[in-house]
Every structure is written in C-alpha cells, then in structure tokens.
Motif scaffolding. Structure first.
Motif, mmCIF file in Angstrom:
data_model
loop_
_atom_site.group_PDB
_atom_site.id
_atom_site.type_symbol
_atom_site.label_atom_id
_atom_site.label_comp_id
_atom_site.label_asym_id
_atom_site.label_seq_id
_atom_site.Cartn_x
_atom_site.Cartn_y
_atom_site.Cartn_z
ATOM 1 N N VAL A 67 0.811 -1.276 -0.028
ATOM 2 C CA VAL A 67 -0.046 0.005 0.067
ATOM 3 C C VAL A 67 0.925 1.247 -0.095
ATOM 4 O O VAL A 67 0.795 2.013 -1.033
ATOM 5 C CB VAL A 67 -0.815 0.079 1.373
ATOM 6 C CG1 VAL A 67 -1.597 1.453 1.526
ATOM 7 C CG2 VAL A 67 -1.934 -0.880 0.977
ATOM 8 N N LEU A 68 1.947 1.163 0.806
ATOM 9 C CA LEU A 68 2.872 2.461 1.012
ATOM 10 C C LEU A 68 3.569 2.763 -0.289
ATOM 11 O O LEU A 68 3.661 3.670 -0.845
ATOM 12 C CB LEU A 68 3.790 2.363 2.062
ATOM 13 C CG LEU A 68 3.199 2.428 3.434
ATOM 14 C CD1 LEU A 68 4.209 2.110 4.571
ATOM 15 C CD2 LEU A 68 2.565 3.688 3.697
ATOM 16 N N ASP A 69 3.942 1.695 -0.830
ATOM 17 C CA ASP A 69 4.744 1.785 -2.225
ATOM 18 C C ASP A 69 3.761 2.327 -3.211
ATOM 19 O O ASP A 69 4.351 3.229 -4.119
ATOM 20 C CB ASP A 69 5.140 0.308 -2.647
ATOM 21 C CG ASP A 69 6.538 -0.196 -2.475
ATOM 22 O OD1 ASP A 69 7.247 0.829 -2.407
ATOM 23 O OD2 ASP A 69 6.763 -1.256 -2.379
ATOM 24 N N TYR A 70 2.546 1.934 -3.417
ATOM 25 C CA TYR A 70 1.716 2.274 -4.243
ATOM 26 C C TYR A 70 1.371 3.835 -4.174
ATOM 27 O O TYR A 70 1.185 4.423 -4.937
ATOM 28 C CB TYR A 70 0.354 1.554 -4.230
ATOM 29 C CG TYR A 70 -0.580 1.687 -5.307
ATOM 30 C CD1 TYR A 70 -1.804 2.464 -5.129
ATOM 31 C CD2 TYR A 70 -0.356 1.193 -6.687
ATOM 32 C CE1 TYR A 70 -2.606 2.644 -6.242
ATOM 33 C CE2 TYR A 70 -1.284 1.385 -7.803
ATOM 34 C CZ TYR A 70 -2.432 2.138 -7.541
ATOM 35 O OH TYR A 70 -3.259 2.428 -8.581
ATOM 36 N N LEU A 71 1.205 4.367 -2.818
ATOM 37 C CA LEU A 71 0.561 5.745 -2.620
ATOM 38 C C LEU A 71 1.913 6.360 -2.675
ATOM 39 O O LEU A 71 1.731 7.611 -3.008
ATOM 40 C CB LEU A 71 0.169 5.632 -1.224
ATOM 41 C CG LEU A 71 -1.271 5.038 -0.771
ATOM 42 C CD1 LEU A 71 -1.596 5.253 0.539
ATOM 43 C CD2 LEU A 71 -2.218 5.739 -1.789
ATOM 44 N N ALA A 72 3.106 5.818 -2.597
ATOM 45 C CA ALA A 72 4.222 6.892 -2.630
ATOM 46 C C ALA A 72 4.694 7.480 -3.811
ATOM 47 O O ALA A 72 4.966 8.480 -4.179
ATOM 48 C CB ALA A 72 5.400 5.976 -2.240
#
Ligand SMILES: [Zn+2]
Ligand SMILES: [Zn+2]
Length: 814
Positions: free
Chosen positions: A145-150
């Motif tokens: 999720v963090l990767d995608y949002l970053a």
C-alpha cells in the motif's frame, strides 16, 4: 407527519429498516433519505410512513434528500415485485433501478504521510521493523500500500483496495499509525463533465477538394459558427470516419473542454425518415398501433427472420407513440446499440430521445435520468437497466433480440430485463413487443399458448434470398486429411474464390485468445487459473496467460508447473490464432478481428464494422460479436469454424444457444440480390440444433427442443432456480451446502424437484468453491416459498447472505 418510516437500504438483507422521523423533517414515499446504518451514513428509499412504534429502539433519520419521489408509485411497485420474484434484497433492487449514485456518494481518498514515507524508507534498509503483532503477510500488504501511494498524489479507496488487495481493517490500522491519511471528497468536485468539440480550423476552407460527406460536415460546422459538439455531429448522415479523415488533414481540430452550456447543439433535422413497408411490416405496425390505442396491457411477439426490417417497424411505432404525446422504451442487447441504430434514433426523434448505453459515466447516466424524468426525452433507448427509465405515460416497451442473455443481470438483483419489461407494461397498462429472429423457447411457448400475439415477418426486405448453408463434417475431414484441421479444405476453397471475386468473407470462432489450453505432455496436467478451476488461455500478441472468468493474468510458462517438464504444449484455437492462420493462408487479404480483445469500447466496434462496410477489409474474423452487428450489410460468405462448442457443455440451454448463434451469423450472408453462402464446420453434424439451423427451420427446432424440455422438466414447462453456495474455504462451502441439503431433504416440498447439493460445473470461480442445488417446479409460487424458507434457514445457521446466491430463472447453470 407520521412518526416512523420504513427505509430500504442497499445492503444484502431481505428486509426494510424502521427509523424515527425527527420534527422538522418532511419525508415522502419514494424519496431518498439519509440514515445511520451500523457505523455509516447511508441513503435509502422511503417505502412507507407510519405510526407503528417498533419493538426495538430506533435510530433517527438524518435528512431528507428529495422533495419529490425518485421512484413513482409504479416503479416502487415494480421494485417490490422484483425483490419478491427474484428473492433479492429490496434495497439492492432500488439501487439498481436508480442511476443516481454519482449524486450523493462521497468518495474516500488516501494519501501517504511523512511517517508513512519514513516507514517505507526504514523497511527498505536491512533489518526488519521492530517486533509486531501483525503477521508477515499483513506487513507485506502494508508495504504494498505504501509503495503504491508513494508514487501518487492520492488514490480512491476502491482503486487502492482493488490494486493492493488490502483489507478495510488493515487500512484503518495504517490511518491510526498515521502512515496514511484519509480524506472525504465530495463527488461533485470531479463531476465536472468534459466534452469533445469539433472546431473548424479555417473559415475559408475550400470545399472543392472534398467529397460529399466531407463537404456536408464542413458546411454544417461553418453554419454553426465553427464549433459543434462531436456528439451532435453523429446525427448527420455521414460515416464516423469522415470526421477523422478531416482531422487528419488538418481541416478540423478536436478539443476536449469542460461542458459549456453555450456550445451550440445541432437543431434536430426535420425528420426525413420515410418508411417504405412491406405488407408484413405494415401488418405488424398496425397490430402494435391498435394495441397501443386500446390503453390496455398487451404482449406481442414479433418473430422476424434476420434482415426482415424489424427495426423500421419499432421506430415507426415509437414515432406514432411520441406523436400522441406518450412515452416508449426500446431495449437492446449490450453490443446491439451500434451507430446505425443510434443515428436512426436521432434522425427520427431529434432531442426527444435519451440513449443509455454502457459507455456512459455515472454522471452522464444521472443526467439522462433527469432529462427523462423532466419529460424532455419521451423516447428512451438503451440496454438492460433502461427498463427502469422514469418516463411518464408509458405506452410501449420494445425488447429487441428478446432471447439475448445480456438481459439477465448476473449479479444481485438477478433480474431479466425482458421479463421485467413485461411486468412493467402490465402495471402501466402498456404494450410490450418482444422482437427476435430466434425467439427464446419461453416467449415462443407463451405465444403458442396465446399469452402473446404472434406477429411474423417471414421475408427478408426486398425479397432478398436466404443463404445456402453447407455442413462440413469435421470428423470426416480429420479422417481424410489425417490431422486436426481448423479450416476445412472446402472452406479454404470457398474463401479463395470470394477473395478473387473481391467479395467479403466473415469467419466465426466463438472463443477469444490464441490457445485455450496449455497442456503438459509429461504429466498430462493443464495450466489452471489460481482462482478458478478453469484453464488459462494463451494470448500471443499480449504475451500473457489470461483467465477468461476472473481476469487473472500470468506469464507464459516455459515449464510445467506440476512436474517441471519442458514439454508444455499450447492446444486448441481461439480467434487470435484463427486470424494468424488465415493471414498465412491468404497473405494478400486484409483481415480484421472483432472480439473482446480488439474491441475495448463501442468505438472500436463501430470502427471495425465501418472498415468492413467501406471495403477497407476483405475478411472479418471474430467471436459472436460479429454475429450481432446490426449494420453489417452482409458479406457473400460466412464460415463458421467453432460455434457448436457449446453443445458439449452441461447446460440445458446449449442447443437453443447454438441454434440462435448459427441462425444469427448465417443471417449476415448475402449482399443485395446476391445470395450468400454459409459453410458450417461441425463435430456434431447430426445434432438437431445444427441441422435445423442449416435448413433455416425455426418451427422444426422449437418443436424438437420443446419435447426435450418437457421430458426433462425444464423451462418453459417448469420454473427453475439455481442456488449456489460459495466460500473461499472449501470446508465452509461443503458444510453449508451439506446442511442445506439435509434441510431440503427433511422439508416437505411437494411438486418441487430439488437436485443437489452437487459441485457446480465450474467448481471454483474467483477464489470461491462452489456447490449448487437446482430447483424445478411447475408452480413458481411453491418454488419461491421454499426458497424463502431456505434463506431463513441459512440465516438461522449464520450462513452469510452474500454466500447463498439464489438465481431464479437462471440463464447459466455453470
Ligand atoms: Zn507436467
Ligand atoms: Zn480465474
């Protein structure tokens, strides 16, 4: 004002909910209301106002959303009938009937915070984050999720969850840790609509070098001040490609801009549409007109062979209704709404028509809905859900290709728009016309039983002859050539002949992709989807394996996933491979392909058909899509390479579907006075569906098929329901279906056959294991009563409602 209201909320529960009405809030039956539901605020439809205090403590209504009902009395009644007939939660039925979600739905967006970026940064360094109660699996999802949002500003919740497969609880946890932030965005902000406008580049454009179509377009633009909505240009009688040619030549520019109400629209032309009717068409029109004039319910089955001019009859009747100041609805199958029909509708009805097709955004759909409700559009044409159009003084509903399975919704509520249309007409005292070249067994049977008036259009317009059909037995072809052939020698010869004469050819293979099966020669296993018990299909050009049931994509294997052997083979032929084979056999021919891989939207579909009609293609290859195009003028040869595969499926409608498809595609053969030819390759040459289709013998087929249905207690002799029990956990699916099976056994159900539980033909689909029951009964009331009792039993056993699917009048039993 009464003190309480019953509200239908769109949740999977078969009930309505009672709320208290606080002073100062004015509610109306059929209007929307905002209510607290569990931890959320939801909108629902008020179905009743009353003063009966409920036994439990009630919550209070938050606010009223409408000043007048969004569902009038008739549509409310229709919704309740659907809920009852299809055993669907009434709140979900109303939600389906109203395309207004865009208006009050708030979207939730997520974005990454500085803390989140820090967590991501630390995770990237060696050494894992400190001890945690989360499982390694959950941590993986969090970092996904963090990767995608970053990499993004902010992301809509649906999209985030769809892409990363993160659960709601985990997301909430991440918000609490302040790794991500959540914000509510009102849908109104992104509802600003963009439109395409055609702009004339230079006012002094010389029209000398233009052909007639191009000149019409340029002159129209100039007359309108040089700017016209592209959509409005469609009502002109010029092919779509004309505009793109002019754009390519730099004469016209297309710009996308926010919709501006001052953008000039084309005035509807004085309807130049003149109908020249055959005697049979005139008769059909008179019968429908008389029924409409009686202001009473009537059902007509318009059985017209392919090319007999049904559409002209529809349009003439609808125009008559409009001239009387009343309303009509035309339903068409998903892919059926091709530009020819849309252009005709615009030409005949100008601004009075609202066209509802699958390409509309939610906001556009809502806009059309309001136009219809305000009475600005009294003619409505569209796919399945157009049956709920809020027209007033409904006089006529026409269901074109009434047998088409796209009228059945394959999710809750599982209604069939054809049958809903009949019920709506009954409630409104209107006329319903079911039209088809190949009526469903049910409708034909009803006509034979005098429930509907049967009206026939037995001839093609202008007396065009029906094509000659020749059957090629592919088993014999195999014996004679010693190998499995995709294209028989006979078909190859015929194609060559047409190409030499510069005539056009169409080849049908009702299976997309390159190869449908990957087989290991060492262990005999096939490559299956990880979510479904289904073979993955090889797509060569896109270099991937795809599951046609859930869309899962995997890379192309070089080794067997089971035994590691390198002897993996791609077996069978899909439309992509067929196109390649034909390219190899006829290198000079210009070949186009029409299937769900080449057609992403309506425009691609139109584009391919235009290319064929304008002679830019010699051959069109494709799936059943090519059988359905309304504006294919006909080619002189149709090859059917694989249309009878369905005959091998365990589905009682297989013969009917095959007969319909073969008849439809055969109807594409023949241009003008030149009779067409159909080469029908089959492995089932003795099957009656193939034989009757080859002889264009509808009556013969129905006779034979009805005997089979009667013998097997299938529709139209019995009502049928499919009850599917599903779960991601095999033991749950087994336990639940076992429990319900025992319940069925010990429950009295005279006059109802219950088969099962049995594994569904597709035992696993989209991660769910599936078991099913099939119920058959001549009495629909008894069957539905038993189903209702079964749902109550399932609820008592705490089986989630979403895992028990009741499909009344099921179209697919797979
Ligand atoms: Zn193997
Ligand atoms: Zn799958």
């Amino acid at each position: 004002m009464p003190h309480f209201c019953d509200v239908a909320v769109a949740v999977p529960l078969d009930m309505v909910f009672t709320y208290a009405i606080p002073p100062g809030i004015e509610l109306i039956v059929g209007g929307r209301v905002l209510v607290p539901f569990r931890q959320q605020r939801m909108s629902g439809i008020v179905v009743e106002l009353h003063d009966r205090p409920p036994k439990v403590k009630t919550k209070k209504v938050i606010e009223a959303l409408d000043l007048s009902p969004v569902l009038d009395e008739q549509l409310l009644k229709l919704g309740k009938w659907i809920a009852d007939y299809y055993l669907a939660p009434v709140g979900e039925v109303f939600r389906t009937m109203l395309p207004l979600s865009a208006e009050f739905k708030r979207s939730v967006m997520y974005r990454i915070t500085d803390d989140g970026r820090m967590a991501l940064h630390l995770a990237g360094m060696s050494g894992s984050p400190a001890r945690s109660k989360r499982t390694p699996e959950q941590q993986l999802v969090e970092f996904r999720v963090l990767d995608y949002l970053a990499e993004r500003e902010s992301v809509r919740e649906e999209r985030l969850r769809g892409t990363t497969r993160v659960g709601k609880a985990l997301l909430t946890g991440m918000v609490r840790k302040k790794w991500i932030a959540r914000e509510d965005v009102s849908a109104a902000q992104d509802a600003a609509r963009l439109v395409k406008v055609a702009v004339l580049r230079s006012a002094e454009t010389s029209t000398k070098k233009l052909n007639e179509n191009q000149r019409t377009l340029v002159e129209t633009l100039a007359a309108a001040g040089g700017r016209v909505l592209v959509e409005a240009l469609r009502s002109l009688d010029v092919p779509r490609t004309t505009l793109s040619t002019l754009v390519r030549r730099g004469l016209i520019e297309l710009v996308v801009e926010p919709q501006d109400l001052t953008t000039p629209k084309l005035k509807p032309r004085q309807s130049p549409f003149e109908f020249e009717f055959s005697a049979a068409q005139k008769n059909a029109r008179t019968k429908i007109g008389e029924a409409v004039a009686s202001h009473k319910f009537a059902g007509l089955l318009l059985h017209g062979i392919t090319g007999s001019g049904k559409t002209a009859v529809y349009l003439a009747c609808m125009r008559e209704v409009l001239e009387q100041g009343r309303s009509s609805i035309l339903l068409v199958p998903e892919i059926g709404l091709t530009p020819a029909v849309a252009a005709d509708l615009h030409q005949v009805f100008g601004d009075e028509v609202a066209i509802l097709h699958s390409g509309l955004s939610n906001a556009e759909r809502a806009e059309q809905w309001h136009r219809i409700r305000r009475g600005e559009a009294r003619v409505v044409a569209g796919t399945r859900s157009a049956v709920f159009a809020p027209v007033s003084d409904l006089a006529l509903i026409i269901v074109d290709e009434e047998q088409d399975s796209s009228y059945k919704q394959e999710e809750t509520p599982r209604y069939n728009a054809r049958d809903v249309a009949v019920m709506r007409a009954k409630m409104a005292g209107a006329v319903v016309v079911l039209g088809s070249a190949t009526p469903s067994l049910e409708s034909y049977y009803n006509a034979k039983k005098n429930k509907y008036t049967l009206v026939e259009l037995p001839d093609r317009v202008e007396q065009r002859p029906l094509p000659e059909v020749e059957i090629v037995d592919m088993r014999q072809e195999f014996q004679e050539t010693g190998q499995e052939q995709v294209i028989s020698r006979k078909l190859a010869d015929e194609i060559r002949e047409r190409l030499e004469k510069k005539e056009q050819v169409m080849v049908l293979l009702n299976r997309r992709g390159y190869s449908p099966v990957v087989l290991c020669r060492a262990c005999g296993k096939t490559l299956q989807c990880q979510n479904c018990a289904v073979s993955m299909t090889h797509h060569k050009r896109e270099r991937k394996m795809e599951c046609h049931y859930c869309g899962h994509v995997a890379r192309i294997p070089d080794k067997c996933a089971h035994c590691g052997s390198e002897y993996v083979y791609f077996v069978g032929t899909g439309s992509e491979k067929l196109e390649e084979l034909l390219h190899g056999m006829f290198p000079q021919a210009r070949i186009g392909r029409l299937d769900r891989d080449t057609v992403r939207g309506r425009e691609d579909f139109e584009h391919a058909l235009n290319a064929l009609n304008e002679g830019a293609l010699d051959m069109l290859v494709g799936t059943q899509m090519i059988a359905k195009g309304h504006d294919i003028h006909g080619v002189t040869l149709v090859g059917v390479v694989g249309a009878d595969m369905a005959l091998g499926l365990p589905d009682f409608r297989a013969a009917e579907r095959t007969f319909q498809l073969l008849t439809q595609v055969a109807g594409r053969a023949g241009r003008g006075q030149t009779p067409g030819k159909v080469i029908l390759q089959t492995y089932f040459q003795d099957h009656y569906a193939v034989q009757f289709a080859a002889r264009h013998d509808f009556a013969g087929f129905y006779e034979k098929e009805l005997q089979f249905r009667a013998w097997m207690h299938y529709p139209p002799y019995s009502a049928i329901a499919n009850v599917l029990i599903r779960s991601e956990k095999l033991d749950e699916a087994l336990t639940w279906s076992g429990e319900l099976g025992r319940w069925f056994e010990k429950t009295k159900h005279e006059g109802i056959r219950v088969l099962g539980p049995a594994a569904a033909p597709i035992t696993r689909l989209k991660r769910d294991y599936r078991y099913h029951f099939i119920l058959k009964s001549p009495s629909r009331e008894k069957m539905n009563a038993l189903l209702r009792a079964m749902l109550a039993e399932a609820a008592a056993r705490k089986i989630p409602r979403t895992q028990v699917i009741v499909d009344v009048d099921a179209v697919w039993l797979m």
